[in-house]
Design an enzyme around this catalytic site. Structure first.
Site, short mmCIF file in Angstrom:
data_model
loop_
_atom_site.label_atom_id
_atom_site.label_comp_id
_atom_site.label_asym_id
_atom_site.label_seq_id
_atom_site.Cartn_x
_atom_site.Cartn_y
_atom_site.Cartn_z
N ALA A 11 0.70 -1.22 0.05
CA ALA A 11 -0.05 0.12 -0.13
C ALA A 11 0.87 1.23 -0.03
O ALA A 11 0.99 2.20 -1.29
CB ALA A 11 -0.93 0.08 1.23
N ARG A 22 5.13 10.78 -10.57
CA ARG A 22 3.99 11.71 -11.10
C ARG A 22 4.56 13.06 -10.67
O ARG A 22 4.61 13.82 -11.91
CB ARG A 22 2.72 11.49 -10.78
CG ARG A 22 1.67 11.89 -11.47
CD ARG A 22 0.34 11.45 -11.27
NE ARG A 22 -0.11 11.59 -9.89
CZ ARG A 22 -0.52 10.71 -8.95
NH1 ARG A 22 -0.49 9.51 -9.27
NH2 ARG A 22 -0.70 11.00 -7.62
N SER A 39 0.74 -3.87 -4.89
CA SER A 39 -0.56 -3.12 -4.81
C SER A 39 -1.61 -3.81 -4.84
O SER A 39 -2.43 -4.09 -5.81
CB SER A 39 -0.48 -2.25 -6.13
OG SER A 39 -1.42 -1.38 -6.14
N CYS A 43 -7.41 -5.69 2.76
CA CYS A 43 -8.61 -5.56 3.60
C CYS A 43 -9.64 -6.31 2.86
O CYS A 43 -10.72 -6.40 3.42
CB CYS A 43 -8.95 -4.16 3.66
SG CYS A 43 -7.53 -2.96 4.29
N ASP A 278 2.57 0.32 7.14
CA ASP A 278 2.51 -0.49 8.36
C ASP A 278 3.70 -0.58 9.24
O ASP A 278 3.38 -1.35 10.33
CB ASP A 278 1.80 -1.56 7.83
CG ASP A 278 0.30 -1.50 8.02
OD1 ASP A 278 -0.28 -0.73 8.22
OD2 ASP A 278 -0.59 -2.67 7.62
#
Lengths: 452, 452
Positions: A11, A22, A39, A43, A278
């Site tokens: 994530a 970008r 990716s 959850c 995390d």
């Protein structure tokens, strides 16, 4: 132009990678993961297992090909074994890879468990899509599942198994389901589950798995109290710990919580090494203390802030309220800020006098057939009126009220100001006096306000 | 001990009455209404007509008997014709009634319409329960309904009629449905309605009813543009105006909006005369200007504040954001604060440079079968970043996001701070990056933030 190396692909890593490219298309952005996927929405695994959708690939947000098309190089099955900060170098699959900026997005790993005989077949952890696929296969030939742990993942897997007509035994070490909630809220959750599925769910509290039973394959569990529960497979949902070995090994500072210490700009103590997601510790916006929690929404926010700062911006991420939600079928459990028990634990160190009020009310006009009850518990500081947190559970629209409180806390509103919130009202959506306002009336009364 | 006389029995009146008695049981509290009912949910009438429930009495919140049991005296069918402030006296049904404190809670009345031939049978306004009952009877023997006005009540009655298998023509004077929304949001609403019920709904915009057709009974409408539309009955939903005759007559000051001017403690300009609810003007928390809007949730809040201050407390009600919501079947329309057009109208007098961003996103994880799209429009001040308002429409959970914004505005959060809101996330409830945050990214980008 910078060479940005990102370790971790679930994530925070992908977010940092995509945004870094970008923001500055000149950057060379390379993301490594030891998994074979990047990716994806971990959850969503319980809903895949439960049957909300059939294709596990729906959980993949961006494939390596999509990243490549965006100019981000992705290497799956690549394990980073060492960071050499002085040389600005990482060792990946035994190769030396130089970096200008390194992002540790190593996520969380299953918390170690002290249960004997862990290497049996049919003991599952729910961490990646393969775990999800394996469990989904297993339930097809099973009748009885055992879940260890009654927190978010435990309850979500319980729903998934009940949907698949399994009998389920769930073992929780504490005296309540959903340990992040206050006891009396958790009791409501438990009551709902056992009422809805009394024939299928067995709940064992205040007990722990001590030994997995079986020779090669799992056949059951022996608990500390001596109970033996037989089942076809077992899901261990006893939580995660931050994955910090790599960080620790190279001198990145680890906080007391056990997770990587980062500034509010996602910097670690070592120059050019950042961390997000995390694997990092969080700052609680209320207690101003660092702690650890694993939350996908936060990983995304941190990845964004990390990418901006790496690329020369100045964006801060000051902390969280640990807002979270889940459901058991139509029963929602939503929380933000401090529970009463956590508030009490902090009452001395942050000098608060916690007070709580709980109400049960219709979530919309009583005459609407879609009306359901919700129970809201509001926690505040008796002296200052500061809102410390809220929990809401029920078959009605509990989550809406929690997000209102979360927003109000971040806006610094006290209980008096909460009372004046201008919430939308129409019979299919709420009540003329919102249940949240009823909770505020009650807490003001408990605080000694004679006008409430 | 005070003798508190309350004129009006729908929402603000009953709230003031009940709370005044509760705060001080010694008080003599008397509520008069010229209607034959008190304390009912007018907002629920469309759902009664639509068939969500069968018993109109479900809409009654408290009967006169319940009030009596609480010690509040209620007189229905009692019209107050005059207030004599110098004598602290009101004339009710030709009798003189003294007061210590007088509360004007006279509500709103149907806005006058300039349509010829108004006295035909089968022309309905939706104001009280009897109107609801009459319309519900009428639809049983009807095939084609005409609605004048495409605002909240118009759309709610449209849903009710479509549920009852009527064909419906709806006539709206402006160029959009739901005139409180910005045009492009209203276009989405219109698109949804005409897509869902294309065989049943005819929408006429930019036109007005000029004449009701028929001798004794309504048979149709002739519009300004010359269209003749035949139908079995007509609902006029062209809005309300504050009911201020009594107030005006006795010297109570009326604001520019046409409603009673009150302080933030619900005092009028005349000592011992208070006002609350739909007869009073509102203060906009953003523009700090007074204006008029009729909202049941606000009437309740004002009644509460009024009762506290009458009884010696000091509670303020500083203003509103005009938060409101309704639905057309599963399509939600929710709003708070200023629309872009209203913001532009105020750009000079409150010195703002409004900017808006609109996004359409999944309201929850894309792989969840319950996922629906919502469109969020966020309005902010380009210079200060102040959040001015938001609108959200769609079949997904639009209302949750609007209440978050409403709470954030009251907490004084700017667009940057909105970005850091810690919203709950789980696949059945939201997305890892909430649609509201997507709207914030977009508006920051439009504001020239190169990091968004």
């Amino acid at each position: 132009m910078k060479r940005i190396v990102i370790i971790g692909g679930c994530a925070a890593g992908p977010k940092t990678a995509a945004k870094s490219k970008r923001l500055n298309p000149e950057n060379e952005v390379i993301m490594y993961t030891q998994e074979d996927l990047v990716s994806y929405s971990a959850c969503g695994i319980p809903y895949y297992v439960g049957g909300s959708f059939d294709n596990v690939n729906n959980l993949i947000i961006r494939t390596p090909e999509v990243f490549e098309a965006q100019g981000v190089h992705v290497h799956v099955n690549h394990k980073c074994t060492k960071v050499l900060p002085d040389e600005k170098m990482v060792i990946i699959n035994d190769e030396r890879v130089p970096y200008d900026e390194l992002v540790l997005a190593t996520g969380a790993i299953v918390a170690p468990i002290k249960i004997k005989n862990q290497n049996l077949e049919n003991i599952f952890h729910i961490r990646n899509l393969h775990d999800g696929e394996a469990v989904k296969e297993k339930i097809k030939i099973s009748e009885h599942a055992i879940i260890i742990g009654g927190g978010y993942i435990g309850i979500e897997m319980l729903e998934a198994f009940i949907k698949n007509n399994l009998k389920v035994t769930i073992i929780e070490a504490t005296d309540q389901m959903m340990p992040l909630f206050d006891k009396e809220m958790a009791d409501l959750i438990e009551e709902y589950i056992l009422e809805r599925d009394k024939d299928k769910v067995t709940l064992i509290k205040n007990d722990m798995a001590e030994e997995f039973l079986g020779e090669k394959e799992f056949i059951g569990i022996r608990t500390k109290s001596g109970k033996e529960i037989m089942g076809d497979f077992c899901v261990v949902a006893t939580g995660v710990v931050p994955n910090v070995e790599l960080a620790k090994d190279c001198g990145v500072e680890i906080g007391k919580s056990g997770a990587i210490k980062v500034s509010n700009r996602m910097r670690t103590n070592i120059p050019n090494i950042w961390a997000a997601g995390d694997c990092t510790e969080k700052n609680c916006l209320i207690t101003k203390r660092h702690f650890y929690i694993s939350l996908g929404s936060i990983a995304n926010k941190e990845g964004r802030v990390c990418a901006i700062n790496i690329n020369g911006g100045d964006e801060t991420f000051d902390g969280i309220l640990s807002s979270a939600v889940t459901r058991y079928f139509d029963y929602t459990m939503s929380t933000t800020g401090l529970s009463e028990k956590i508030a009490r634990r902090h009452s001395v160190d942050i000098n608060i006098d916690p007070i709580a009020a709980t109400i049960t009310k219709a979530d919309r006009a009583g005459y609407m057939p879609e009306m359901r009850e919700i129970t809201i518990k509001l926690v505040a500081d008796r002296r200052s009126g500061e809102v410390l947190g809220a929990q809401a559970v029920g078959s009605g629209d509990a989550d809406k009220r929690i997000n209102i409180v979360s927003s109000a806390i971040q806006g610094g509103l006290n209980v008096d100001e909460l009372l004046h919130l201008d919430l939308t009202y129409a019979p299919p959506y709420g009540t003329a006096i919102d249940p949240l306002h009823e909770a505020v009336y009650k807490i003001k009364k408990l605080m000694g306000n004679k006008w409430s």
